[in-house]
Design a protein around this motif. Structure first.
Motif, PDB file in Angstrom:
ATOM      1  N   ASP A 157       0.836  -1.198   0.000  1.00 45.09           N
ATOM      2  CA  ASP A 157       0.000   0.000   0.000  1.00 45.09           C
ATOM      3  C   ASP A 157       0.874   1.253   0.000  1.00 45.09           C
ATOM      4  O   ASP A 157       1.965   1.278   0.586  1.00 45.09           O
ATOM      5  N   ALA A 158       0.370   2.284  -0.680  1.00 43.63           N
ATOM      6  CA  ALA A 158       1.091   3.560  -0.682  1.00 43.63           C
ATOM      7  C   ALA A 158       1.018   4.203   0.702  1.00 43.63           C
ATOM      8  O   ALA A 158       0.088   3.965   1.475  1.00 43.63           O
ATOM      9  N   GLU A 159       2.012   5.026   0.990  1.00 43.83           N
ATOM     10  CA  GLU A 159       2.052   5.704   2.289  1.00 43.83           C
ATOM     11  C   GLU A 159       0.920   6.706   2.370  1.00 43.83           C
ATOM     12  O   GLU A 159       0.825   7.641   1.572  1.00 43.83           O
ATOM     13  N   HIS A 163      -2.205   8.096   9.093  1.00 47.28           N
ATOM     14  CA  HIS A 163      -2.367   6.731   9.587  1.00 47.28           C
ATOM     15  C   HIS A 163      -3.408   6.734  10.692  1.00 47.28           C
ATOM     16  O   HIS A 163      -3.358   7.571  11.605  1.00 47.28           O
ATOM     17  N   TRP A 164      -4.340   5.780  10.605  1.00 47.28           N
ATOM     18  CA  TRP A 164      -5.333   5.683  11.677  1.00 47.28           C
ATOM     19  C   TRP A 164      -5.738   4.226  11.836  1.00 47.28           C
ATOM     20  O   TRP A 164      -5.659   3.427  10.925  1.00 47.28           O
ATOM     21  N   PRO A 180       0.315  11.271  11.767  1.00 45.60           N
ATOM     22  CA  PRO A 180       0.537  11.856  10.440  1.00 45.60           C
ATOM     23  C   PRO A 180       1.616  11.087   9.681  1.00 45.60           C
ATOM     24  O   PRO A 180       2.321  10.258  10.238  1.00 45.60           O
ATOM     25  N   ILE A 181       1.732  11.418   8.404  1.00 44.00           N
ATOM     26  CA  ILE A 181       2.741  10.790   7.579  1.00 44.00           C
ATOM     27  C   ILE A 181       4.128  11.167   8.093  1.00 44.00           C
ATOM     28  O   ILE A 181       4.341  12.266   8.638  1.00 44.00           O
ATOM     29  N   SER A 182       5.061  10.249   7.933  1.00 41.48           N
ATOM     30  CA  SER A 182       6.420  10.511   8.416  1.00 41.48           C
ATOM     31  C   SER A 182       7.064  11.602   7.580  1.00 41.48           C
ATOM     32  O   SER A 182       6.780  11.772   6.385  1.00 41.48           O
ATOM     33  N   ALA A 183       7.966  12.337   8.196  1.00 41.98           N
ATOM     34  CA  ALA A 183       8.680  13.401   7.486  1.00 41.98           C
ATOM     35  C   ALA A 183       9.626  12.803   6.459  1.00 41.98           C
ATOM     36  O   ALA A 183      10.035  11.652   6.548  1.00 41.98           O
ATOM     37  N   THR A 191       8.283   5.276  15.668  1.00 45.12           N
ATOM     38  CA  THR A 191       7.277   6.325  15.525  1.00 45.12           C
ATOM     39  C   THR A 191       5.893   5.695  15.644  1.00 45.12           C
ATOM     40  O   THR A 191       5.707   4.487  15.466  1.00 45.12           O
ATOM     41  N   LEU A 192       4.918   6.558  15.909  1.00 43.54           N
ATOM     42  CA  LEU A 192       3.543   6.079  16.020  1.00 43.54           C
ATOM     43  C   LEU A 192       3.036   5.572  14.670  1.00 43.54           C
ATOM     44  O   LEU A 192       2.318   4.573  14.602  1.00 43.54           O
ATOM     45  N   ALA A 193       3.433   6.239  13.588  1.00 45.45           N
ATOM     46  CA  ALA A 193       3.016   5.798  12.259  1.00 45.45           C
ATOM     47  C   ALA A 193       3.558   4.402  11.958  1.00 45.45           C
ATOM     48  O   ALA A 193       2.854   3.552  11.392  1.00 45.45           O
ATOM     49  N   ARG A 194       4.807   4.144  12.337  1.00 40.98           N
ATOM     50  CA  ARG A 194       5.391   2.824  12.110  1.00 40.98           C
ATOM     51  C   ARG A 194       4.667   1.770  12.931  1.00 40.98           C
ATOM     52  O   ARG A 194       4.436   0.643  12.463  1.00 40.98           O
TER      53      ARG A 194
END
Length: 492
Positions: A157-159, A163-164, A180-183, A191-194
């Protein structure tokens, strides 16, 4: 080249070296046909005989689909069909050709468009294969299940921008986890996104396990997994991470390793025999002679027997409805343990029933009164109470019978069939008509004459079921008359 004729490709090439003539002209060119082998000449001769009536013979005036159908039958088209499905496909083509507008003008691109809209019937024999997804297979079963492509991975899947993930909460409502998306640039640390991506991948893995379980449990007898495992950087045979094969590897990996070791040792794999060559009819094929016709004596039905039931076209709708309801009510009364002295209904109680039979509102009151009067008259009449009472050894109301009478199959409904204690049998037909004025005896004599053939047929079927004498009568509840009919009069 089709099985009906069966010329080889080289023979077709020899036949069509020039493009200056039509195929029909080429196969009728004796000099050109003479250059072919004897077998091909015989095949073309049979082809010409089959096509001649449709192209240059008496069938030219017929619609195109009929000409094609007749020529196909003469060629032995059904005999060339190896499976029933092919025969169905041919019939579907003929139906489409018959329905096509301007079928005579179908040629070139127009015919290609017409043929492109046709589809062969799906396989329906014992070797049929059904193709569907693992989601769609849930709750179903097959003798053999084949699952292909278990070694193929899924596209990542694309980034996403956000993220939820919903997680079970401490209360009744779920809790929402957002990141949010990673920088841009290298990601350092956790990170929370990871973490959300990790949870999603784990959920997807568990869902693939569930689907594999669904696929594996659909098979009654055999389950076949198909897939490929590559050689990894360490030189070992291993499945790609994240694939269905990776999940199944602990259980079926040894099969892949054994096959890989066998191939590395130089043992050739088992080969599959090539399919047999295309079949074709013999050059001297001819339809079999039909066996002689079996002599069949057809038994005519009596739906339109001119000498059977009397003509009722003169009876009004209200009168027919009265008769229908009186018959039904007399059947109900005959089923009671004990007959009442009078009916427990009022004339207006029958108006709804009459409306169902299409009687207009202005006639329902009078018709309901006639129904009520006929039933009360029957209960007040000694002969009527005998008809409906339970003093008989056996009785039937609205008794349906079918049988053969005078060379015809007839279906009848006997209003009342009685068997007395001494074995005497009565066939009684109710008549709800009335008679105004005098000369009642003449009216009854005419009714007896009118209905005698019908009662003779009833009695004949009753005697066919159980031999013995049968008596017949007409009962007129509105007139209080019970008229026995002489079945011997008028012939049978």
């Amino acid at each position: 080249h089709a099985p009906c004729c069966g010329l080889a490709v080289t023979e077709l090439q020899t036949l069509s070296e020039t493009q200056a003539a039509t195929p029909w002209e080429l196969i009728n060119d004796a000099a050109r046909v003479a250059t072919l082998a004897t077998d091909a000449q015989r095949r073309l001769a049979r082809l010409c005989l089959a096509l001649q009536p449709a192209i240059g013979g008496p069938e030219r005036a017929l619609p195109l689909w009929q000409r094609v159908d007749r020529a196909w039958l003469r060629l032995g088209g059904p005999a060339a069909c190896a499976e029933e499905r092919e025969l169905l496909d041919a019939r579907e083509f003929l139906r489409a050709l018959a329905a096509a507008p301007h079928a005579e003008e179908l040629s070139g691109d127009a015919f290609d468009e017409f043929a492109a809209a046709l589809y062969a019937a799906p396989a329906c024999d014992e070797g049929a294969v059904e193709i569907l997804t693992m989601h769609g297979a849930k709750g179903l079963e097959w003798d053999i299940v084949i699952v292909p492509g278990i070694g193929l991975g899924q596209q990542a899947d694309a980034e996403p921008l956000l993220h939820w993930l919903e997680l079970p909460g401490t209360g009744a409502a779920p809790e929402l986890l957002l990141a949010p998306i990673s920088a841009a640039g290298p990601v350092r640390g956790r990170t929370l996104a990871r973490y959300i991506r990790h949870l999603r991948r784990e959920r997807a893995r568990l869902e693939r396990v569930r689907l594999l379980y669904v696929a594996a449990t659909r098979a009654r007898r055999e389950l076949h997994w198909f897939g490929a495992a590559p050689i990894n950087k360490a030189g070992e045979l291993a499945p790609r991470p994240g694939t269905a094969l990776a999940l199944l590897w602990p259980g079926i990996g040894h099969e892949f390793l054994t096959a890989h070791a066998t191939a590395a040792a130089g043992v050739p794999p088992a080969t599959i025999a090539p399919p047999p060559g295309a079949s074709r009819l013999r050059a001297d094929w001819a339809p079999r002679d039909l066996p002689p016709a079996v002599p069949v004596r057809r038994l005519e039905h009596s739906l339109r027997d001119a000498t059977g039931d009397p003509e009722y076209s003169w009876v009004r709708l209200a009168s027919r409805a009265v008769g229908t309801i009186v018959h039904a009510e007399m059947q109900r009364l005959a089923q009671l343990p004990q007959l009442p002295e009078r009916v427990d209904t009022a004339p207006q109680d029958y108006e709804g029933w009459l409306a169902e039979h299409g009687v207009v509102a202005s006639e329902r009151a009078e018709a309901g009164a006639r129904v009520h009067e006929a039933l009360n008259a029957t209960l007040l009449d000694a002969r009527g109470r005998w008809l409906l009472g339970g003093t008989h050894r056996e009785s039937r109301s609205e008794w349906r019978m079918s049988g053969r009478h005078e060379g015809r199959v007839v279906n009848i409904v006997i209003d009342r069939l009685l068997i007395e204690p001494d074995g005497e049998r009565w066939v009684v037909d109710y008549k709800t008509g009335s008679h105004e004025g005098g000369q009642l005896a003449d009216f009854l004599a005419q009714e007896e004459l009118r209905y005698r053939p019908q009662l003779q047929r009833y009695a004949a079927l009753v005697r066919a079921a159980a031999p013995g004498p049968v008596r017949a009568a007409l009962y007129f509840p509105l007139l209080g008359e019970f008229r026995e009919v002489d079945l011997a009069s008028g012939g049978q």
